[in-house]
Design an enzyme around this catalytic site. Structure first.
Site, PDB file in Angstrom:
ATOM      1  N   ARG A 356     -27.572  40.501  31.751  1.00 23.98           N
ATOM      2  CA  ARG A 356     -28.217  39.741  30.679  1.00 23.98           C
ATOM      3  C   ARG A 356     -28.713  40.640  29.558  1.00 23.98           C
ATOM      4  O   ARG A 356     -28.849  41.862  29.708  1.00 23.98           O
ATOM      5  CB  ARG A 356     -29.400  38.949  31.230  1.00 23.98           C
ATOM      6  N   GLY A 357     -29.041  40.016  28.416  1.00 22.09           N
ATOM      7  CA  GLY A 357     -29.709  40.723  27.347  1.00 22.09           C
ATOM      8  C   GLY A 357     -31.178  40.899  27.674  1.00 22.09           C
ATOM      9  O   GLY A 357     -31.669  40.463  28.714  1.00 22.09           O
ATOM     10  N   GLY A 358     -31.903  41.556  26.753  1.00 22.42           N
ATOM     11  CA  GLY A 358     -33.327  41.770  26.967  1.00 22.42           C
ATOM     12  C   GLY A 358     -33.594  43.035  27.755  1.00 22.42           C
ATOM     13  O   GLY A 358     -32.675  43.728  28.211  1.00 22.42           O
ATOM     14  N   ASP A 359     -34.847  43.340  27.910  1.00 21.57           N
ATOM     15  CA  ASP A 359     -35.261  44.572  28.569  1.00 21.57           C
ATOM     16  C   ASP A 359     -35.703  44.282  30.002  1.00 21.57           C
ATOM     17  O   ASP A 359     -35.069  43.489  30.703  1.00 21.57           O
ATOM     18  CB  ASP A 359     -36.373  45.246  27.753  1.00 21.57           C
ATOM     19  N   ALA A 428     -40.417  34.625  29.766  1.00 22.26           N
ATOM     20  CA  ALA A 428     -39.390  35.575  29.330  1.00 22.26           C
ATOM     21  C   ALA A 428     -38.024  34.903  29.343  1.00 22.26           C
ATOM     22  O   ALA A 428     -37.786  33.969  30.117  1.00 22.26           O
ATOM     23  CB  ALA A 428     -39.390  36.787  30.253  1.00 22.26           C
ATOM     24  N   GLY A 441     -31.305  33.361  32.431  1.00 21.34           N
ATOM     25  CA  GLY A 441     -32.016  32.289  31.731  1.00 21.34           C
ATOM     26  C   GLY A 441     -33.460  32.612  31.393  1.00 21.34           C
ATOM     27  O   GLY A 441     -33.730  33.423  30.513  1.00 21.34           O
ATOM     28  N   PHE A 442     -34.414  32.013  32.132  1.00 23.84           N
ATOM     29  CA  PHE A 442     -35.824  32.156  31.763  1.00 23.84           C
ATOM     30  C   PHE A 442     -36.678  32.366  33.010  1.00 23.84           C
ATOM     31  O   PHE A 442     -36.262  32.064  34.130  1.00 23.84           O
ATOM     32  CB  PHE A 442     -36.316  30.914  31.007  1.00 23.84           C
ATOM     33  N   ALA A 443     -37.890  32.877  32.776  1.00 25.05           N
ATOM     34  CA  ALA A 443     -38.868  33.061  33.850  1.00 25.05           C
ATOM     35  C   ALA A 443     -40.233  32.650  33.317  1.00 25.05           C
ATOM     36  O   ALA A 443     -40.804  33.326  32.455  1.00 25.05           O
ATOM     37  CB  ALA A 443     -38.884  34.516  34.315  1.00 25.05           C
ATOM     38  N   CYS A 459     -40.624  43.418  28.849  1.00 22.61           N
ATOM     39  CA  CYS A 459     -39.631  43.164  27.805  1.00 22.61           C
ATOM     40  C   CYS A 459     -39.593  44.302  26.783  1.00 22.61           C
ATOM     41  O   CYS A 459     -39.135  44.113  25.652  1.00 22.61           O
ATOM     42  CB  CYS A 459     -39.899  41.833  27.104  1.00 22.61           C
TER      43      CYS A 459
END
Length: 512
Positions: A356-359, A428, A441-443, A459
């Site tokens: 995934r993208g993001g940190d 996130a 997806g999301f958290a 992040c």
């Protein structure tokens, strides 16, 4: 020997009914007839053909037509709230030529006189029905058409209302609490209709399903039916897997005949109807991160293969909770993990490097982690539109909990107090896509132990905080309810996007 011949639950829903106007949750959008719930009323038919109604909901007109009711002889009212007496004006066609007696507490009788002043005032409106009002109390039993009726005092928040034991049938609606001596009156019921508003989150004036099941067990009811259900209850098709064998979820029209020493469910099961849905929803519950990751990849690869072959893949939304883990996106900076991996492993925590993208971020207990495996072309979306829509879903779910979630420029996810010194992240987001098929997806932090975020620069940020619903909400919530609220928002937003896409395709085809 009971004089009851048949009992029919005319309305199984709460005060707003189901579906609720303006709601697009999966229960309100369900095409299963059992999920279409009118407000609460119950019909008791005696062996001599007398009809006794318990509460008279605003939906009584339709309920009477569907049930083929041709007369009423008496009505027992639990309390004066509109969803339990709003159908009294529909008694006119029954009571023009045949009197009906209404039994309830003095306070409720007075409320009826006030509400139907044109029936009971000094200047009666012409054509008003023949209704008689009789005061009863919660302690004194009485006989009616061969039925032994024992009123029971129950509390609707702090409001005393009536439940009823009628022979071996017990009816408790809008119940929150009950005194021990009153509960004893329900002991050993052969059929128990009991209020159960929603899954687990406590409500100030109604029992939850969890509380109702405990009461069924305590009074040793032979069989029970959950009533007064809201759209925050599960789908009807999901109830059999979560209820004991002697308990069923009520639905409008469910019927029981008195046969021998028992009540037998005789109404036909209503078959759920299907309609196109934006996705299939699966709640995996608490699951190992690697297990969920492999399930994601399997669904993702299957969707890719279907799409490559020219087909339309099924969209899936997975919800889960993980054991404590950290995940690092493909472009993430490993320096944002502030502890060495061997130290993490000593603490029983794994670090996963994923697509995934993001940190870097944290997943753990008390957090709703959502994985949409969606074909974005079915929603006419690109990646930016998709992330924006996911963010909107979380914003809406937070809003119903009294929290103002916002977007922050250059920082995907949902934040609180954006651009202020105490800006903090509550959800996130990071996704991966190929051929417009998504994964990850999301958290959303609900009851998350926020101390884990001290081990990372969440992040990649060093100047922003992290928070949770538990920390921000003025009143407690439950994980089950927040899951329902988030999934409702996803259903609403992605259903609307799918419908717009379908309408766009029809318009394009019309011009071709």
């Amino acid at each position: 020997m009971s004089n009851i011949k048949r009992i029919t639950l005319l309305g199984s829903g709460t005060s707003t009914g189901v579906p609720e106007p303006g709601c697009f949750c999966r229960v309100c959008l369900s095409n299963d007839p059992r999920d279409k719930r009118g407000r609460t009323s119950v019909l008791i038919e005696t062996c001599e053909g007398k009809n006794v109604l318990l509460d008279c909901s605003p939906d009584f007109h339709r309920q009477a037509v569907l049930a083929g009711i041709d007369h009423l002889d008496a009505i027992l009212l639990s309390h004066e709230h509109y969803d339990h007496i709003g159908g009294l004006d529909d008694l006119r066609t029954f009571a023009w030529f045949h009197g009906i007696t209404i039994y309830s507490l003095p306070r409720i009788i007075m409320a009826i006189k006030h509400r139907l002043h044109y029936y009971f005032g000094s200047n009666r409106y012409m054509g008003t029905p023949d209704l008689s009002l009789v005061e009863i109390d919660s302690e004194t039993p009485f006989e009616l058409f061969g039925l032994h009726i024992q009123p029971v005092e129950i509390l609707h928040a702090k409001l005393p209302i009536l439940g009823f034991r009628i022979d071996d049938f017990v009816f408790f609606t809008d119940l929150k609490t009950i005194a021990r001596n009153e509960l004893e009156k329900a002991h050993g019921a052969k059929l128990f209709f009991v209020n159960a508003l929603r899954a687990t989150k406590p409500h100030p004036s109604h029992q939850t399903i969890e509380e109702a099941l405990a009461m069924v067990k305590e009074v040793e009811a032979k069989q029970a039916v959950l009533i007064h259900l809201s759209h925050h209850a599960p789908l009807s098709c999901e109830f059999p897997s979560i209820l004991p064998r002697n308990v069923v979820a009520g639905y409008d029209g469910i019927t029981f005949d008195a046969i021998g020493d028992s009540f037998v469910h005789v109404s036909d099961e209503k078959i759920p109807l299907s309609e196109p849905q934006p996705y299939k929803f699966i709640d995996l519950g608490k699951v190992n991160y690697e297990v969920a990751l492999n399930q994601q990849k399997q669904l993702f690869n299957e969707a890719l293969e279907i799409k490559k072959a020219g087909g339309v893949p099924m969209n899936t939304l997975l919800f889960c909770e993980h054991e404590p883990v950290f995940t690092l996106g493909k472009h993430g900076n490993s320096e944002n993990m502030l502890l060495a991996e061997d130290v993490l492993k000593q603490r029983g925590i794994n670090l996963y490097r994923i697509e995934r993208g993001g940190d870097i971020t944290f997943h753990g207990p008390g957090q709703i982690t959502g994985y949409p495996i969606f074909d974005l072309e079915q929603f006419d979306m690109g990646i930016k539109d998709f992330i924006h829509t996911m963010e909107q879903c979380i914003i809406e779910a937070l809003r119903v909990n009294g929290i103002k979630g916002e977007r922050s420029v250059g920082a995907p996810g949902i934040w609180l107090d954006v651009a202020k010194t105490n800006e903090r992240k509550i959800c996130a987001m990071g996704v991966y896509a190929s051929r417009y098929i998504t994964m990850h997806g999301f958290a959303l932090n609900v009851f998350t132990n926020l101390s884990y975020f001290d081990m990372i620069n969440p992040c990649g940020f060093t100047n922003k905080g992290v928070t949770s619903l538990e920390k921000e909400m003025p009143a407690p919530t439950s994980m089950e309810l927040v899951k329902q609220q988030v999934e409702e928002a996803f259903h609403r937003n992605f259903r609307n996007a799918m419908l717009k896409m379908q309408a766009k395709s029809k318009l394009q085809n019309a011009y071709n």
